[in-house]
Design an enzyme around this catalytic site. Structure first.
Site, PDB file in Angstrom:
ATOM      1  N   ALA A 136      45.098 -44.484  16.745  1.00 43.73           N
ATOM      2  CA  ALA A 136      43.935 -44.545  16.999  1.00 43.73           C
ATOM      3  C   ALA A 136      43.395 -43.024  17.200  1.00 43.73           C
ATOM      4  CB  ALA A 136      43.812 -45.168  18.444  1.00 43.73           C
TER       5      ALA A 136
ATOM      6  N   ASP B 247      26.255  -5.393  -6.346  1.00 44.38           N
ATOM      7  CA  ASP B 247      25.866  -4.583  -7.158  1.00 44.38           C
ATOM      8  C   ASP B 247      24.460  -4.370  -7.314  1.00 44.38           C
ATOM      9  OD1 ASP B 247      28.513  -3.567  -8.413  1.00 44.38           O
ATOM     10  OD2 ASP B 247      28.682  -5.434  -9.248  1.00 44.38           O
TER      11      ASP B 247
END
Length: 880
Positions: free
Chosen positions: A281, A327
C-alpha cells in the site's frame, strides 16, 4: 626541440629558433623524434566507464529498489505476469538512464570531426603530404583555400581569410596575415595566428606549427568539456530523496505493525499478510514509469515547439530555471545586418543626393559576389552595404564593379581599413576607403570633430559604424604603387551605421521572463555598445543594465558581486570560452538554475556545465549540439521561454499525479490498521491482490493523463521555485494524506461497515469461508475496493489544479483523463462482476444500493478539496 612553453607572438626569428625550424622545415628524422615526444596531433577522449557498472548503478537506484520490492511481492503473490512487467519497467528505465549518461562523452568525440586527415608540409626542403595526426611543433605547413587548418600555427608568409566561427562565434571570415601581432589583443584575435580545426576560406600562406593535439585551442576546449562535470538535475536529486523516504516509511510501518499484530494476538500468517499489505500500500509502484512517461510527453510537446530535449529530466529542470544567459547574434537578433543610418559632413543624417552617393560608394568598396541562385555571398557587413545601396535607389552592378576595379587592398585588421581604386569610366581613377571611423579620419585632410561625435553617437545606438572616404586622382594619373600611397589625402564622404535587428518576438519573450521572475544576461563575443543597444531594445536590463566591456578581465570576486546585484541584468561583451564557463560556475555557486545558449565549439564547456545547455540547431556546430541538453531548431530566444513555460507545466503535472498517487495510500493503509488494532475482531477490509489491482491497474491511466494536463492560469506569473524545494512538499503531503486521503479512507470504511452491518454483522463474528457472513464479507471487501476506485476519480479531478478552481480550466479539457476514468470503471466492473476474476481477486457483485452509495464518493472527495482551495484563495486575496 622546444623544451619549454612557447610564446607564439614573440618575434618570428626567435620563435623559429625556439622551435628549431627554418625555411626548409624539419627533417623527417626530427619530425619522427618529436612525434614520439609530443604524441599524435589528436584530441583524446576519456576512457568510457564500464557499461556493466553504469547499468548496475541504475538497477540499484532507490526507485528501482522499490520496484524490485513490488515485483518480488507480485511473485510472492503468484502474479507472475505482473512481476515480469515490473522487471521490464526496471530494465527499460535503467537502459534509458545509461544512454543519457553516455551522451556527454559524445561532445568530446565529435571534436575529431573538425580535424583534417591530411596536411601539406615542408620537410627536408620539399613540399609533401602527411597525415595530420603526424604533425609536430616546428613543422612548416602550407595553407590553401578550402582546406582545414591542421594545427595551431603562426603565419610566416602570405595571408589568408579564415572561418573562425567554431572558436569565436563570429560568422564573418577573419583576415590572417604574416607580420607582427597586435599589442594586448586576445589570442584568438591575433592577426598572424591560425587555429586547428578552422577553415581557410581564401588566400595562401605558410605557417609554423607551435601547438598540436591537446595543446591546441580545440584540444584545450575538449579538456574543459571533460573536466566539467554534469551534476544530477533537481528532479533526479529529489526523486532519490523521495524514494528513500517512501522506502523508509513503508518498511518501518510494515515492521512496526507486524510487531503490533503479533502483540495483539493475531496469528503469524495474518500478521505477515498485514505487513505485506502495508508495504504494498505504501510503495507507489507506478511512480517511476509515470514520471518517465510524463517527461517523455513533455519532450514531444517541446519538439513540436522547436526545442529538442536530449535528457528527459531536463524538461523538469527548465521549469526551475531562473537565469538565462543568451548569445546575441542569431538568438536575440535576426543575424542579418542591414543599413540603418547615414551621416554626411555637410548635411548630417538628412536623406538626399549626398546619402545616395555615400551608400553607393561604400557598396563599391566590397568583395561581395552574387551566386547563380541570385543570393549575395560574402561578409554580412558588405552584403548589408550592397543591399542598402539598392534600397536607396543607387544599386551597384557587381560585375561592373569588378571590371572597373584597378586595385584592391583587402581589409587589414591592424589598419582596420579596406580600399579599392575604381576607374570611373572617364579616364579618371577614384580611391575609395572604408573602415573604422577613427582609422579613416586619421587619413582625412579635413577631418572634423563633428564626424567623430556622430560616429560615437551611432555606436551608442548599437550600430557598427564605418567611415567612407574618397580621393579623385587627376585625369591620366597612374594607379598608386602601394597601399600607403593610396590611402592618403582623403576626403570624408560620410558615415554608415549597420544594425542587426532583434527578432520581432523577442521583446515579448523577455517581458514574459521578467513576469516569471527570470533574469536574462547576454554573453557575447560582440562589442558592448552594440549588445547593450540590442538589450535595451528587447527589454533586457529593466530596470538596471550593466555592461562589462571586456569580460575576460573580470575576476571571480567581481563576477560574484555583479551577479548578486538586485534587479540588474548584465551584458558580458567580448566573452571567451572561459568567460562563459566562469559565468555558469558563478551562477551555480549562488544556487541559480542556469540556461546557457551557445553555437560554437568554444561554447561546449559552458553548455556542458550549465543546468540547461541550449545549442543552436540552424547555426550551431555538432560539438555544441552534443554538449547541450536542448537544441533549438529555430535558433530563437522565444523558444527558450516557451520551453521554460512547458517545463513549469510538466513539473506542476508531476506534482499533480504524485498527489493523486499518494492520496489513496491512507485508504489502503487504514483498513489494515483497523484490522490490526481491533485484534482481528474487524476482518481485513481489503486484500493484497485488491491493492495491487488498484496500484497497477486502475491508477495508472489517470496518473498518466494528469501528466498531460494544460498549464494552470498564471504559470508564468509566479517566480521560479527555489532550487531547494522538493518535488514533494509538506503542503502536498498534508493535501494528499491529510485531506484527500483521510476523506477517502473514511468513505471506503463507511462502505465496508455499511455492507457488513446490513447483513447483521457484529464485531468478532466469523466471516471465514463456510460461515453465514462470508458472502457479506466478500461483498464488503469488494465495496472497499470499488470505493477506493471511485475516490480515485474524485482525487483525479481535485488534483487537476493546485490553486485554481476546476471551472477555470474546464471539466472537459483533459479528454485523456476522462478516457482513463472510463477505463478504470470498466476495469473495476470486470473484476467485480466477471466470475473467473471474482475467484482470483476475492470480489462479489455489488447490490444497487451499495453502487449508489459509492457513486457519490467522487463528488464528496473533489468537493471537500475544492472548498479547501477556495479558502486558500480567499485568504491569499485578503492578505493582498
Amino acid at each position: 626541440m622546444p623544451t619549454k612553453a612557447l610564446d607564439p607572438l614573440e618575434p618570428l626569428p626567435l620563435l623559429r629558433r625556439e622551435l628549431g625550424t627554418g625555411e626548409r622545415g624539419l627533417s623527417a628524422r626530427e619530425a619522427a623524434r618529436r612525434l614520439a615526444v609530443y604524441g599524435p596531433n589528436e584530441v583524446h577522449s576519456k576512457a568510457h566507464t564500464s557499461l556493466g557498472r553504469e547499468l548496475v548503478r541504475q538497477l540499484i537506484h532507490p526507485l528501482a529498489l522499490l520496484l524490485w520490492a513490488a515485483g518480488t511481492l507480485a511473485f510472492v503473490a503468484r502474479i507472475g505476469v505482473l512481476g515480469w512487467a515490473i522487471v521490464a519497467v526496471i530494465l527499460v528505465n535503467a537502459a534509458f538512464a545509461v544512454l543519457q549518461e553516455r551522451q556527454a562523452q559524445a561532445a568530446v568525440e565529435t571534436l575529431a570531426r573538425y580535424l583534417p586527415t591530411h596536411a601539406v608540409v615542408i620537410r627536408d626542403g620539399r613540399r609533401q603530404t602527411v597525415e595530420a595526426r603526424d604533425l609536430v611543433p616546428g613543422d612548416l605547413v602550407v595553407l590553401d583555400e578550402g582546406e582545414r587548418i591542421p594545427a595551431d600555427a603562426r603565419l610566416t608568409e602570405g595571408g589568408i581569410e579564415a572561418d573562425l566561427s567554431m572558436l569565436t562565434g563570429e560568422s564573418a571570415p577573419a583576415e590572417r596575415l604574416a607580420g607582427p601581432g597586435l599589442v594586448g589583443a586576445p589570442l584568438l584575435q591575433e592577426p598572424n595566428l591560425v587555429f586547428s580545426g578552422t577553415t581557410c576560406t581564401g588566400g595562401q600562406a605558410q605557417a609554423v606549427v607551435f601547438a598540436t593535439g591537446a595543446h591546441t585551442e580545440i584540444g584545450r576546449i575538449a579538456a574543459l568539456s571533460q573536466r566539467t562535470r554534469r551534476d544530477p538535475s533537481p528532479l533526479e536529486q529529489q526523486v532519490k530523496k523521495v524514494a528513500w523516504l517512501i522506502a523508509a516509511v513503508a518498511v518501518a510501518m510494515g515492521a512496526v505493525f507486524l510487531v503490533i499484530g503479533v502483540a495483539v494476538g493475531l496469528p503469524l500468517t495474518d500478521s505477515l499478510m498485514f505487513a505485506i499489505g502495508l508495504l504494498v500500500a505504501n510503495v507507489p509502484e507506478g511512480l517511476l514509469p509515470t514520471i518517465t512517461l510524463a517527461l517523455a510527453v513533455g519532450v514531444r510537446v517541446l519538439a513540436r515547439q522547436g526545442a529538442v530535449i536530449k535528457r528527459l529530466s531536463a524538461v523538469e529542470t527548465l521549469g526551475s530555471t531562473n537565469v538565462i544567459c543568451t548569445d546575441k547574434t542569431g538568438t536575440l537578433t535576426q543575424n542579418r545586418m542591414r543599413l540603418q543610418a547615414t551621416w554626411t559632413p555637410s548635411h548630417g543624417s538628412d536623406d538626399g543626393l549626398w546619402t545616395g552617393e555615400l551608400v553607393r560608394t561604400s557598396a563599391l568598396c566590397t568583395t561581395v559576389v552574387r551566386e547563380d541562385d541570385g543570393e549575395l555571398h560574402g561578409d554580412p557587413t558588405e552584403i548589408a552595404l550592397v543591399e542598402g545601396a539598392a534600397a536607396h535607389s543607387t544599386p551597384v552592378d557587381l560585375a561592373n564593379r569588378d571590371a572597373c576595379c584597378r586595385a584592391r587592398f583587402r581589409f587589414d585588421p591592424r589598419l582596420r581599413l579596406m580600399s579599392v581604386i575604381q576607374d570611373d569610366g572617364a579616364n579618371r581613377l577614384r580611391v575609395i576607403v572604408k573602415g573604422a571611423p577613427e582609422a579613416v579620419l586619421n587619413h582625412v585632410a579635413d577631418s572634423t570633430a563633428a564626424a567623430a561625435e556622430a560616429a560615437e553617437q551611432l555606436a551608442r545606438d548599437g550600430m557598427r559604424v564605418l567611415a567612407v572616404a574618397v580621393r579623385e586622382l587627376p585625369p591620366g594619373a597612374a594607379c598608386p604603387a602601394g597601399r600607403q600611397d593610396t590611402e592618403t589625402e582623403l576626403r570624408l564622404l560620410g558615415l554608415v551605421g549597420l544594425y542587426d535587428p532583434p527578432r520581432s518576438e523577442v521583446a515579448a519573450a523577455v517581458q514574459r521572463c521578467h513576469e516569471a521572475g527570470l533574469r536574462v544576461h547576454i554573453v557575447t563575443g560582440d562589442n558592448g555598445a552594440t549588445a547593450a543597444a540590442v538589450a535595451r531594445e528587447v527589454g533586457i536590463g529593466a530596470p538596471h543594465l550593466h555592461v562589462v566591456a571586456q569580460s575576460e578581465s573580470v575576476n571571480d570576486h567581481e563576477l560574484d558581486h555583479l551577479l548578486t546585484r538586485p534587479d540588474t541584468e548584465i551584458v558580458f561583451a567580448r566573452s571567451s570560452p572561459e568567460t562563459k564557463l566562469k559565468v555558469a560556475d558563478a551562477l551555480r555557486a549562488h544556487k541559480q538554475i542556469v540556461a546557457m545558449t551557445g553555437d560554437g565549439v568554444n561554447d561546449a564547456p559552458a553548455l556542458h556545465r550549465a543546468h540547461i545547455g541550449v545549442a543552436m540547431g540552424l547555426s550551431g556546430t555538432d560539438v555544441a549540439r552534443e554538449a547541450s541538453t536542448m537544441v533549438l531548431t529555430d535558433d530563437n530566444f522565444a523558444t527558450i521561454v516557451a520551453a521554460i513555460e512547458s517545463g513549469r507545466r510538466v513539473y506542476d503535472n508531476v506534482r499533480k499525479f504524485i498527489v493523486y498517487i499518494f492520496a489513496h495510500a491512507p485508504a489502503e493503509v487504514i483498513p489494515f490498521l483497523v484490522f490490526a488494532l481491533s485484534a482481528g475482531t474487524v476482518p481485513l477490509p481489503l486484500t493484497v491482490l485488491q491493492i495491487l489491482a488498484v496500484d497497477l491497474g486502475t491508477e495508472t491511466l489517470p496518473a498518466l493523463a494528469l501528466g498531460r494536463e494544460k498549464a494552470e492560469p498564471g504559470v508564468m506569473s509566479r517566480p521560479p521555485r527555489p532550487s531547494t524545494q522538493g518535488v514533494i512538499s509538506r503542503d502536498m503531503l498534508i493535501r494528499s494524506w491529510g485531506y484527500l486521503g483521510i476523506v477517502s479512507a473514511g468513505l471506503v470504511m463507511t462502505a465496508f461497515f455499511y455492507v457488513l452491518w446490513r447483513a447483521g454483522w457484529h464485531p468478532g463474528d466469523a466471516t471465514a469461508p463456510g460461515s453465514p457472513l462470508h458472502h457479506a464479507y466478500v461483498t464488503a471487501t469488494t465495496a472497499t475496493f470499488a470505493g477506493i476506485v471511485t475516490c480515485q476519480i474524485g482525487t483525479a479531478f481535485a488534483a487537476r489544479t493546485d490553486h485554481a478552481a476546476l471551472r477555470d480550466i474546464g471539466f472537459f479539457t483533459n479528454l485523456l483523463l476522462l478516457a482513463g476514468i472510463a477505463f478504470e470503471l470498466v476495469f473495476t466492473a470486470v473484476l467485480v462482476y466477471l466470475p473467473p476474476l471474482q475467484g482470483i481477486f476475492g470480489t462479489a457483485a455489488l447490490p444497487l444500493d451499495v453502487v449508489a452509495l459509492i457513486a457519490v464518493f467522487p463528488v464528496l472527495v473533489w468537493g471537500t478539496d475544492e472548498l479547501r482551495r477556495r479558502g486558500r484563495r480567499t485568504r491569499a486575496h485578503t492578505l493582498r
